[in-house]
Design a protein around this motif. Structure first.
Motif, mmCIF file in Angstrom:
data_model
loop_
_atom_site.group_PDB
_atom_site.id
_atom_site.type_symbol
_atom_site.label_atom_id
_atom_site.label_comp_id
_atom_site.label_asym_id
_atom_site.label_seq_id
_atom_site.Cartn_x
_atom_site.Cartn_y
_atom_site.Cartn_z
ATOM 1 N N LEU A 135 0.808 -1.217 0.000
ATOM 2 C CA LEU A 135 0.000 0.000 0.000
ATOM 3 C C LEU A 135 0.845 1.273 0.000
ATOM 4 O O LEU A 135 0.329 2.365 0.126
ATOM 5 N N ASN A 136 2.179 1.124 -0.118
ATOM 6 C CA ASN A 136 3.020 2.320 -0.189
ATOM 7 C C ASN A 136 2.818 3.001 -1.532
ATOM 8 O O ASN A 136 2.524 2.349 -2.534
ATOM 9 N N PRO A 137 2.987 4.357 -1.578
ATOM 10 C CA PRO A 137 2.815 5.080 -2.837
ATOM 11 C C PRO A 137 3.716 4.515 -3.934
ATOM 12 O O PRO A 137 4.871 4.171 -3.693
ATOM 13 N N THR A 138 3.169 4.407 -5.135
ATOM 14 C CA THR A 138 3.915 3.778 -6.222
ATOM 15 C C THR A 138 4.560 4.783 -7.159
ATOM 16 O O THR A 138 5.443 4.420 -7.932
ATOM 17 N N THR A 139 4.117 6.050 -7.107
ATOM 18 C CA THR A 139 4.564 7.022 -8.102
ATOM 19 C C THR A 139 6.076 7.211 -8.067
ATOM 20 O O THR A 139 6.728 7.268 -9.111
ATOM 21 N N HIS A 140 6.646 7.300 -6.847
ATOM 22 C CA HIS A 140 8.083 7.526 -6.744
ATOM 23 C C HIS A 140 8.866 6.362 -7.340
ATOM 24 O O HIS A 140 9.851 6.551 -8.042
ATOM 25 N N ALA A 141 8.393 5.145 -7.040
ATOM 26 C CA ALA A 141 9.087 3.961 -7.563
ATOM 27 C C ALA A 141 9.044 3.957 -9.087
ATOM 28 O O ALA A 141 10.051 3.639 -9.748
ATOM 29 N N ILE A 142 7.891 4.342 -9.649
ATOM 30 C CA ILE A 142 7.778 4.361 -11.111
ATOM 31 C C ILE A 142 8.701 5.426 -11.695
ATOM 32 O O ILE A 142 9.390 5.193 -12.695
ATOM 33 N N GLY A 143 8.760 6.602 -11.056
ATOM 34 C CA GLY A 143 9.649 7.664 -11.530
ATOM 35 C C GLY A 143 11.097 7.232 -11.510
ATOM 36 O O GLY A 143 11.853 7.455 -12.465
ATOM 37 N N ASN A 144 11.514 6.577 -10.407
ATOM 38 C CA ASN A 144 12.896 6.103 -10.319
ATOM 39 C C ASN A 144 13.180 5.036 -11.363
ATOM 40 O O ASN A 144 14.274 4.990 -11.933
ATOM 41 N N ALA A 145 12.192 4.190 -11.634
ATOM 42 C CA ALA A 145 12.377 3.155 -12.656
ATOM 43 C C ALA A 145 12.520 3.781 -14.036
ATOM 44 O O ALA A 145 13.310 3.311 -14.859
ATOM 45 N N PHE A 146 11.773 4.867 -14.293
ATOM 46 C CA PHE A 146 11.852 5.545 -15.593
ATOM 47 C C PHE A 146 13.244 6.125 -15.821
ATOM 48 O O PHE A 146 13.743 6.150 -16.941
ATOM 49 N N LEU A 147 13.853 6.636 -14.750
ATOM 50 C CA LEU A 147 15.179 7.247 -14.912
ATOM 51 C C LEU A 147 16.290 6.211 -14.747
ATOM 52 O O LEU A 147 17.445 6.483 -15.051
ATOM 53 N N GLY A 148 15.948 5.028 -14.223
ATOM 54 C CA GLY A 148 16.964 4.009 -13.997
ATOM 55 C C GLY A 148 16.915 2.889 -15.022
ATOM 56 O O GLY A 148 17.255 3.086 -16.192
ATOM 57 N N PRO A 149 16.408 1.709 -14.604
ATOM 58 C CA PRO A 149 16.461 0.540 -15.511
ATOM 59 C C PRO A 149 15.585 0.669 -16.749
ATOM 60 O O PRO A 149 15.863 0.014 -17.751
ATOM 61 N N PHE A 150 14.523 1.500 -16.672
ATOM 62 C CA PHE A 150 13.616 1.565 -17.815
ATOM 63 C C PHE A 150 13.781 2.867 -18.594
ATOM 64 O O PHE A 150 12.803 3.405 -19.140
ATOM 65 N N LEU A 151 15.020 3.352 -18.638
ATOM 66 C CA LEU A 151 15.266 4.628 -19.301
ATOM 67 C C LEU A 151 14.954 4.560 -20.795
ATOM 68 O O LEU A 151 14.285 5.443 -21.342
ATOM 69 N N LEU A 152 15.417 3.501 -21.443
ATOM 70 C CA LEU A 152 15.210 3.386 -22.893
ATOM 71 C C LEU A 152 13.725 3.214 -23.241
ATOM 72 O O LEU A 152 13.223 3.934 -24.115
ATOM 73 N N PRO A 153 12.993 2.309 -22.551
ATOM 74 C CA PRO A 153 11.546 2.242 -22.832
ATOM 75 C C PRO A 153 10.844 3.576 -22.612
ATOM 76 O O PRO A 153 9.930 3.926 -23.370
ATOM 77 N N PHE A 154 11.293 4.322 -21.618
ATOM 78 C CA PHE A 154 10.693 5.625 -21.331
ATOM 79 C C PHE A 154 10.850 6.563 -22.524
ATOM 80 O O PHE A 154 9.901 7.230 -22.953
ATOM 81 N N GLU A 155 12.069 6.593 -23.097
ATOM 82 C CA GLU A 155 12.299 7.477 -24.242
ATOM 83 C C GLU A 155 11.594 6.946 -25.485
ATOM 84 O O GLU A 155 11.096 7.718 -26.307
ATOM 85 N N ILE A 156 11.540 5.610 -25.612
ATOM 86 C CA ILE A 156 10.871 5.035 -26.784
ATOM 87 C C ILE A 156 9.376 5.325 -26.724
ATOM 88 O O ILE A 156 8.729 5.516 -27.767
ATOM 89 N N ALA A 157 8.824 5.396 -25.504
ATOM 90 C CA ALA A 157 7.407 5.743 -25.356
ATOM 91 C C ALA A 157 7.115 7.065 -26.049
ATOM 92 O O ALA A 157 6.051 7.243 -26.661
ATOM 93 N N SER A 158 8.069 7.986 -25.963
ATOM 94 C CA SER A 158 7.905 9.281 -26.626
ATOM 95 C C SER A 158 7.800 9.108 -28.139
ATOM 96 O O SER A 158 6.959 9.740 -28.791
ATOM 97 N N VAL A 159 8.651 8.228 -28.694
ATOM 98 C CA VAL A 159 8.614 7.972 -30.148
ATOM 99 C C VAL A 159 7.289 7.323 -30.530
ATOM 100 O O VAL A 159 6.678 7.667 -31.547
ATOM 101 N N VAL A 160 6.814 6.378 -29.674
ATOM 102 C CA VAL A 160 5.534 5.723 -29.939
ATOM 103 C C VAL A 160 4.406 6.751 -29.950
ATOM 104 O O VAL A 160 3.534 6.752 -30.826
ATOM 105 N N LEU A 161 4.455 7.673 -28.967
ATOM 106 C CA LEU A 161 3.435 8.728 -28.910
ATOM 107 C C LEU A 161 3.488 9.595 -30.155
ATOM 108 O O LEU A 161 2.451 9.991 -30.705
ATOM 109 N N LEU A 162 4.707 9.886 -30.613
ATOM 110 C CA LEU A 162 4.877 10.700 -31.819
ATOM 111 C C LEU A 162 4.245 10.000 -33.014
ATOM 112 O O LEU A 162 3.502 10.622 -33.801
ATOM 113 N N ALA A 163 4.504 8.691 -33.126
ATOM 114 C CA ALA A 163 3.917 7.922 -34.225
ATOM 115 C C ALA A 163 2.397 7.927 -34.138
ATOM 116 O O ALA A 163 1.694 8.097 -35.143
ATOM 117 N N ALA A 164 1.875 7.769 -32.897
ATOM 118 C CA ALA A 164 0.418 7.759 -32.705
ATOM 119 C C ALA A 164 -0.177 9.103 -33.113
ATOM 120 O O ALA A 164 -1.222 9.164 -33.780
#
Lengths: 167, 128
Positions: free
Chosen positions: A122-151
């Protein structure tokens, strides 16, 4: 105790709104009734400790999807006095399909061994997701931007022709 | 964590009670004398004709589509913004900032595209 009351209130709001959406004869009312359904689901996310999903539900579904849905409904020619002729014909197959889908869902719910996650979940999840975006999931995070651009470009290219033709 | 949202719940309840209470009070106290002419929608004195649910211009749909994409962008940026200060304190300010900027820049290309292609302009009857 309060959580139980809140859950049942949210569940009733969600299901009642969904029923208005499904059964309303007026598609404009159906579109607006989705608001209650989305908001109720958002509240249930919060109750489950998914604070990020809660914000996303309010943000994307109520703020975005619902607006586009209502726009689409309001852009339809003669939406208020649309007359559906085969109302009864569709009712029986729809009931059958709903019963079948409901039975499958009930079976899945009963067979899943829902493990209790304890209070740690039940701990807040937003911080963990933010840290994951800047850490292990950095590339998927940036690719999401490209996917959004394509959409964005795809959606615009498809709807541009229709919009210009209709105007 | 539930405690933080008790405020949200309290505000929601206060809002519902206040609204229902005031409207109920209004129903109880105000004299009620409705007739057909009084119930007509007010449109600057002109008698309204036709249905209020008219068709919107299709241009709004294009704008709404663009809006949804940029809203999803905000949804992606929001958790990063929530932890941004932590990364600054760890001395990784430029790393975090540049990642957000790259994300924004890629989607900025999309904004430039719809702008240059004139999709944000009013759809005119005259073909171009």
């Amino acid at each position: 105790m309060i959580a139980v009351i809140v859950f049942w209130t949210l569940a009733v709001i969600t299901v009642l709104s969904a029923m208005i959406t499904a059964f309303s004869r007026n598609i404009v009312y159906s579109a607006f009734a989705l608001l209650g359904s989305f908001a109720g689901v958002a509240g249930i996310y919060l109750l489950l400790g998914a604070d990020f999903l809660f914000i996303i539900q309010i943000f994307i579904y109520i703020g975005g999807i619902l607006v586009v849905t209502i726009f689409a409904v309001m852009l339809t020619q003669g939406v208020a006095d649309m007359n559906i002729s085969n109302r009864i014909v569709g009712l029986i197959p729809a009931a059958l399909i709903a019963l079948l889908a409901g039975a499958v869902m009930l079976e899945a719910i009963l067979r899943t061994p829902w493990p209790h996650p304890g209070t740690a979940a039940l701990n807040p999840t937003t911080h963990a997701i933010g840290n994951a975006f800047l850490g292990p999931f950095l590339l998927p995070f940036e690719i999401a931007s490209v996917v959004l651009l394509a959409a964005l470009i795809g959606a615009i290219v498809i709807s541009r022709q229709a919009a210009r033709a209709e105007a | 964590m539930y405690f933080d949202y008790a405020v949200v719940l309290t505000l929601t309840l206060i809002g519902i009670v206040l609204l229902a209470g005031l409207m109920g009070l209004q129903k109880l106290l105000a004299p009620s004398n409705p007739f057909a002419r009084k119930l007509m929608p007010y449109e600057c004195g002109e008698p309204p004709t036709g249905n209020a649910w008219i068709n919107f211009n299709v241009r709004f749909y294009l704008i709404a589509l663009v809006f949804v994409i940029f809203e999803v962008e905000v949804a992606f940026i929001y958790p990063v913004a929530a932890v941004y200060l932590d990364w600054v304190r760890r001395g990784q300010r430029w790393f975090a900032l540049s990642e957000i900027l790259i994300f924004l820049l890629i989607l900025f290309v999309g904004l430039i595209y719809v702008w240059v292609k004139r999709d944000l302009e009013w759809v005119k009857k005259v073909p171009d």
